[in-house]
Design a protein around this motif. Structure first.
Motif, short mmCIF file in Angstrom:
data_model
loop_
_atom_site.label_atom_id
_atom_site.label_comp_id
_atom_site.label_asym_id
_atom_site.label_seq_id
_atom_site.Cartn_x
_atom_site.Cartn_y
_atom_site.Cartn_z
N VAL A 13 -23.46 -17.99 3.60
CA VAL A 13 -22.40 -18.10 4.76
C VAL A 13 -23.55 -18.57 6.09
O VAL A 13 -22.98 -19.16 6.85
CB VAL A 13 -22.08 -16.52 5.07
N TRP A 97 -20.20 -13.53 10.97
CA TRP A 97 -19.74 -13.86 9.66
C TRP A 97 -20.60 -13.31 8.36
O TRP A 97 -20.02 -13.07 7.61
CB TRP A 97 -19.62 -15.36 9.36
N THR A 101 -18.51 -10.68 6.21
CA THR A 101 -18.35 -11.12 4.82
C THR A 101 -18.69 -9.99 3.68
O THR A 101 -18.30 -9.99 2.80
CB THR A 101 -18.97 -12.43 4.40
N LEU A 104 -16.07 -7.64 3.41
CA LEU A 104 -14.85 -8.14 2.76
C LEU A 104 -15.09 -8.19 1.08
O LEU A 104 -14.17 -8.11 0.21
CB LEU A 104 -14.71 -9.77 3.16
N SER A 168 -16.21 -17.53 -5.34
CA SER A 168 -14.88 -16.91 -4.89
C SER A 168 -13.59 -17.23 -5.91
O SER A 168 -12.72 -16.41 -5.78
CB SER A 168 -14.29 -17.96 -3.51
#
Length: 334
Positions: A13, A97, A101, A104, A168
């Motif tokens: 990221v 971020w 993340t 998340l 992902s």
């Protein structure tokens, strides 16, 4: 997720946000951002067991934390890297971020995370185990490939993007599809065996997304079953009695109620050597092939100075050594 995975995600990221300007330093600070939320485990050492459990993946894993602390960390980095092309806003964006993340990703594990703290809503999709090599290793390979190139090399951005896309797809497509597929298998098996139940919860077993476990609540017991996508035989369920009567004299105790809330109602009581134990069923037991093996998260309950305390049962390394061969054999099918 485990520390290595969060470091890899944070670094990727960081590279995506600021790699073009600062090169590998973006990965470095992204990796740091990816580890910061888990410092709540260190903070938990200063509290009792129940409070430490409540703290874990709470405030530090929330949107609020990311918004409040990203500018602070960004300012610190901007002072350290004062000669960099990046400014305070750039570093703050990278840190946001990296911090955001992290929870998340954790939201997809069994433990979940309080992303919307201070609201008591824990997100736990339970579609990936906290350590999953199929998620981490390909991600790590592409990150290393990107790291070895100059920051101006277009292949660097490409490799990093591939790593993010592959990871992902595995997380958001493959594991979720497998969760849906295996859930249907458990549901159909319960129907075929004429088993009446109140609710069901499924999750992947350690280190993979091929073998899944289901907890099924009935009136007086929990049923536990395992299913591998390679299975050819019907699913077998074994029963674990709730034993709520063992803690009847503690039913109104506030600390016990906290444990019940933490476990989301997936708990049983047991007696060992005359001591009362609270077992959190959400994370399974130490031996997937032995219904009588101890649960991974089990707490001995005792009264100290009139207050109920919980002490986590210690696990031996030999327990893990026994688990892995049996786990691998079970993954291959029954």
């Amino acid at each position: 997720m485990d520390s290595l995975t969060q470091i890899v995600l944070g670094a990727a990221v960081g590279e995506a946000v600021l790699g073009r300007k600062v090169g590998n330093k973006a990965m470095l600070y992204g990796a740091i951002a990816g580890t910061i939320p888990d410092l709540d485990t260190f903070v938990g050492n200063f509290f009792d067991t129940i409070t430490a459990i409540e703290i874990h993946r709470g405030f530090s894993h929330s949107i609020v934390f990311a918004v409040l602390f990203a500018p602070v960390f960004g300012w610190i980095i901007s002072k350290i890297e004062s000669k960099s092309e990046a400014n305070w806003k750039n570093w703050s964006w990278l840190m946001f971020w990296g911090l955001f993340t992290h929870p998340l990703l954790d939201a997809h594990t069994t433990w979940g995370t309080q992303l919307f703290w201070p609201f008591e809503l824990r997100l736990a999709y339970k579609n990936i185990f906290v350590i999953d090599p199929l998620y981490t290793l390909p991600f790590l390979v592409f990150l290393i490939m990107a790291m070895r190139l100059k920051r101006t090399d277009p292949r660097r951005k490409k490799y990093n993007q591939i790593g993010l896309i592959v990871s992902s797809i595995y997380l958001l497509v493959i594991t979720l599809a497998l969760k849906f597929y295996t859930f249907q298998k458990f549901e159909n098996s319960l129907e075929e065996q004429n088993i009446t139940y109140e609710r069901m919860d499924t999750r992947p077993t350690p280190l993979n997304s091929i073998l899944w476990t289901a907890n099924i609540e009935t009136e007086n017991a929990f049923l536990i079953g395992n299913y591998s996508v390679f299975d050819t035989q019907p699913i077998e369920f074994y029963s674990v009695p709730k034993n709520y009567d063992l803690a009847a004299n503690l039913k109104d105790d506030p600390n016990l109620k906290r444990l019940m809330q933490i476990s989301e109602g997936w708990y049983t009581f047991s007696s060992k050597n005359g001591n009362l134990h609270f077992n959190d069923l959400r994370f399974g037991n130490l031996d997937i092939e032995d219904p009588d093996s101890e649960f991974i998260f089990s707490y001995e309950l005792a009264k100290e100075h009139g207050e109920l305390t919980a002490t986590e049962t210690e696990k031996e390394m030999t327990d893990a050594k026994k688990l892995l061969p049996r786990l691998w054999a079970r993954i291959l099918g029954n």
